[in-house]
Design a protein around this motif. Structure first.
Motif, PDB file in Angstrom:
ATOM      1  N   UNK A  83       0.825  -1.217   0.000  1.00 41.10           N
ATOM      2  CA  UNK A  83       0.000   0.000   0.000  1.00 41.10           C
ATOM      3  C   UNK A  83       0.863   1.273   0.000  1.00 41.10           C
ATOM      4  N   UNK A  84       2.043   1.190   0.593  1.00 42.09           N
ATOM      5  CA  UNK A  84       2.944   2.362   0.556  1.00 42.09           C
ATOM      6  C   UNK A  84       3.438   2.546  -0.874  1.00 42.09           C
ATOM      7  N   UNK A  85       3.820   1.440  -1.497  1.00 45.45           N
ATOM      8  CA  UNK A  85       4.321   1.525  -2.870  1.00 45.45           C
ATOM      9  C   UNK A  85       3.258   2.068  -3.811  1.00 45.45           C
ATOM     10  N   UNK A  86       2.006   1.661  -3.565  1.00 45.17           N
ATOM     11  CA  UNK A  86       0.919   2.108  -4.439  1.00 45.17           C
ATOM     12  C   UNK A  86       0.449   3.521  -4.129  1.00 45.17           C
ATOM     13  N   UNK A  87       0.873   4.064  -2.994  1.00 43.27           N
ATOM     14  CA  UNK A  87       0.468   5.431  -2.648  1.00 43.27           C
ATOM     15  C   UNK A  87      -0.820   5.523  -1.857  1.00 43.27           C
ATOM     16  N   UNK A  88      -1.351   4.372  -1.446  1.00 42.31           N
ATOM     17  CA  UNK A  88      -2.523   4.380  -0.564  1.00 42.31           C
ATOM     18  C   UNK A  88      -2.097   4.914   0.806  1.00 42.31           C
ATOM     19  N   UNK A  90       1.042   7.261   2.500  1.00 37.85           N
ATOM     20  CA  UNK A  90       2.104   8.198   2.110  1.00 37.85           C
ATOM     21  C   UNK A  90       3.403   7.955   2.869  1.00 37.85           C
ATOM     22  N   UNK A  91       3.245   7.689   4.161  1.00 38.40           N
ATOM     23  CA  UNK A  91       4.421   7.446   5.003  1.00 38.40           C
ATOM     24  C   UNK A  91       4.088   6.298   5.950  1.00 38.40           C
ATOM     25  N   UNK A  92       5.123   5.616   6.422  1.00 37.52           N
ATOM     26  CA  UNK A  92       4.861   4.551   7.391  1.00 37.52           C
ATOM     27  C   UNK A  92       6.057   4.365   8.299  1.00 37.52           C
ATOM     28  N   UNK A  93       5.746   3.859   9.488  1.00 36.40           N
ATOM     29  CA  UNK A  93       6.788   3.306  10.347  1.00 36.40           C
ATOM     30  C   UNK A  93       6.374   1.852  10.489  1.00 36.40           C
ATOM     31  N   UNK A  94       7.139   0.986   9.828  1.00 39.70           N
ATOM     32  CA  UNK A  94       6.701  -0.404   9.759  1.00 39.70           C
ATOM     33  C   UNK A  94       7.700  -1.352  10.370  1.00 39.70           C
ATOM     34  N   UNK A  95       7.184  -2.476  10.845  1.00 38.44           N
ATOM     35  CA  UNK A  95       8.062  -3.525  11.382  1.00 38.44           C
ATOM     36  C   UNK A  95       8.650  -4.337  10.237  1.00 38.44           C
ATOM     37  N   UNK A 242      11.977  -1.127  13.459  1.00 38.89           N
ATOM     38  CA  UNK A 242      10.936  -0.354  12.773  1.00 38.89           C
ATOM     39  C   UNK A 242      11.643   0.500  11.733  1.00 38.89           C
ATOM     40  N   UNK A 243      11.027   0.650  10.573  1.00 40.06           N
ATOM     41  CA  UNK A 243      11.671   1.424   9.512  1.00 40.06           C
ATOM     42  C   UNK A 243      10.755   2.576   9.099  1.00 40.06           C
ATOM     43  N   UNK A 244      11.335   3.781   9.093  1.00 42.70           N
ATOM     44  CA  UNK A 244      10.598   4.990   8.718  1.00 42.70           C
ATOM     45  C   UNK A 244      10.748   5.169   7.204  1.00 42.70           C
ATOM     46  N   UNK A 245       9.652   5.171   6.477  1.00 41.67           N
ATOM     47  CA  UNK A 245       9.736   5.344   5.021  1.00 41.67           C
ATOM     48  C   UNK A 245       8.694   6.328   4.497  1.00 41.67           C
ATOM     49  N   UNK A 246       8.973   6.809   3.266  1.00 45.52           N
ATOM     50  CA  UNK A 246       8.039   7.689   2.556  1.00 45.52           C
ATOM     51  C   UNK A 246       7.829   7.112   1.159  1.00 45.52           C
ATOM     52  N   UNK A 247       6.611   7.208   0.658  1.00 42.74           N
ATOM     53  CA  UNK A 247       6.321   6.815  -0.729  1.00 42.74           C
ATOM     54  C   UNK A 247       7.181   7.656  -1.680  1.00 42.74           C
TER      55      UNK A 247
END
Ligand code: X2X
Length: 340
Positions: A83-88, A90-95, A242-247
């Motif tokens: 969903x991050x890759x698709x832009x659903x 925008x940002x995530x902190x994911x395990x 946890x990894x902080x990412x942005x689309x």
């Protein structure tokens, strides 16, 4: 009305040209940040903090709203990365666990007993392995910014203390998104079943499952003792970063200065998160553990020998999954940990 329009165009004319005006048009009014856990946990707190710092540093140009409970993907953690890759999102902190179905290298952290302590996790996330994994994520279309930590995943259950693999035999254990957990718990003789965090809590409450594994900060804040989880074994078999990412497209739309602000905010929120995730659960400061004990939970600390029995039984799982992760990366990780 005319007056209003005139006033508005005057206000516009007075705005400084360039940057903020040019960008305001392509900036979204709200950016959606996904996490699994909410602000009662170090993980959700990190999300709140990242949003707050971004707002400050961009003077309100970037407005982030936190969506905990992976609510943007109906609570299904294993769909968050797509969903991050698709832009659903925008940002995530994911395990690393939840994204590993799509990013197989992230199973590195789930190799049983790879990281026995915080120092060994730091050797990975703060060293070349952390950089390599960021390069992998970049290739998958997201912009990785910083590492935080969920925490050491300790084993709890409602039936009896677990000291040996035999104690775990046949127990129904809820596990997280990657099949490596099914393999690991099967190798230990348990009966693992995969479900989302949202489904795990009712399953524990109704005793549809006997146990689960999660960091102590999660155990405590989710009050798992009230769901019948009276026995906790500290076995330190893994910890998930946890990894902080942005689309990628969202990132590309921001000005250079705003990207820098978002990156610095992520780094700061992640540094604070690492401290929060480790608070109260280390030998020098075990306040959180004491709180859990006060709630009537029995704490079982494995001796080195007892731990070895679990480690030995899961070794084939480690070897099998090292192939999936990539042997070079695993070797690099082992070397980094050995070097401290
Ligand atoms: O589902 C879990 O156990 C949790 C909250 O720890 C993760 O998202 C990995």
């Amino acid at each position: 009305m005319k007056k209003l329009v005139a006033a508005a165009s005057l206000a516009l004319a007075l705005l400084p040209l360039g940057h903020s005006v040019a960008h305001a048009a392509d900036y979204k009014s709200e950016y959606r940040l996904s996490t699994v856990l909410g602000p009662a946990f170090p993980w959700g707190k990190a999300g709140e903090r990242w949003a707050e710092l971004v707002k400050q540093k961009t003077e309100g140009r970037i407005n982030i709203k936190l969506y905990p409970g992976t609510s943007l993907v109906g609570g299904d953690q294993t769909r968050e990365f797509s969903a991050i890759r698709q832009g659903v999102i925008d940002l995530a902190i994911g395990s690393s666990i939840n994204w590993s179905p799509q990013v197989k290298q992230l199973n590195l952290f789930s190799l049983p007993f790879l990281t026995p302590d915080e120092k060994s996790l730091d050797a990975l996330i703060k060293g070349p392995v952390g950089k390599d994994l960021f390069a992998v994520l970049e290739k998958q279309g997201v912009v990785p910014l910083a590492y935080g930590e969920n925490g050491f995943r300790e084993l709890s259950n409602s039936r009896h203390p677990i000291r040996t693999p035999a104690d775990l035999k046949g127990m129904k254990i809820r596990v997280v998104g990657s099949p490596i957990f099914i393999d690991a718990f099967s190798a230990l003789g348990a009966n693992p079943t995969q479900m989302s965090w949202a489904d795990a809590q009712p399953a524990l409450a109704t005793k549809a499952v006997d146990g689960q594994e999660n960091p102590l900060s999660v155990f405590n804040a989710a009050k798992l003792h009230t769901l019948g989880q009276q026995h906790l074994t500290l076995w330190g078999y893994m910890t998930d970063p946890l990894i902080f990412v942005v689309n990628r497209n969202v990132w590309n739309n921001w000005s250079e200065a705003d990207r820098k602000a978002v990156r610095e905010a992520a780094e700061q929120a992640a540094a604070e998160n690492l401290v929060a995730a480790r608070k109260g659960v280390s030998p020098g400061d075990d306040a959180l553990l004491k709180d859990i004990e006060k709630n009537g939970v029995t704490i079982t600390r494995l001796t080195a020998e007892q731990r070895k029995a679990f480690k030995d039984l899961t070794r084939p799982v480690y070897d099998k999954w090292a192939e999936t992760v990539g042997k070079d990366l695993v070797k690099k990780a082992e070397a980094a940990i050995a070097a401290g």
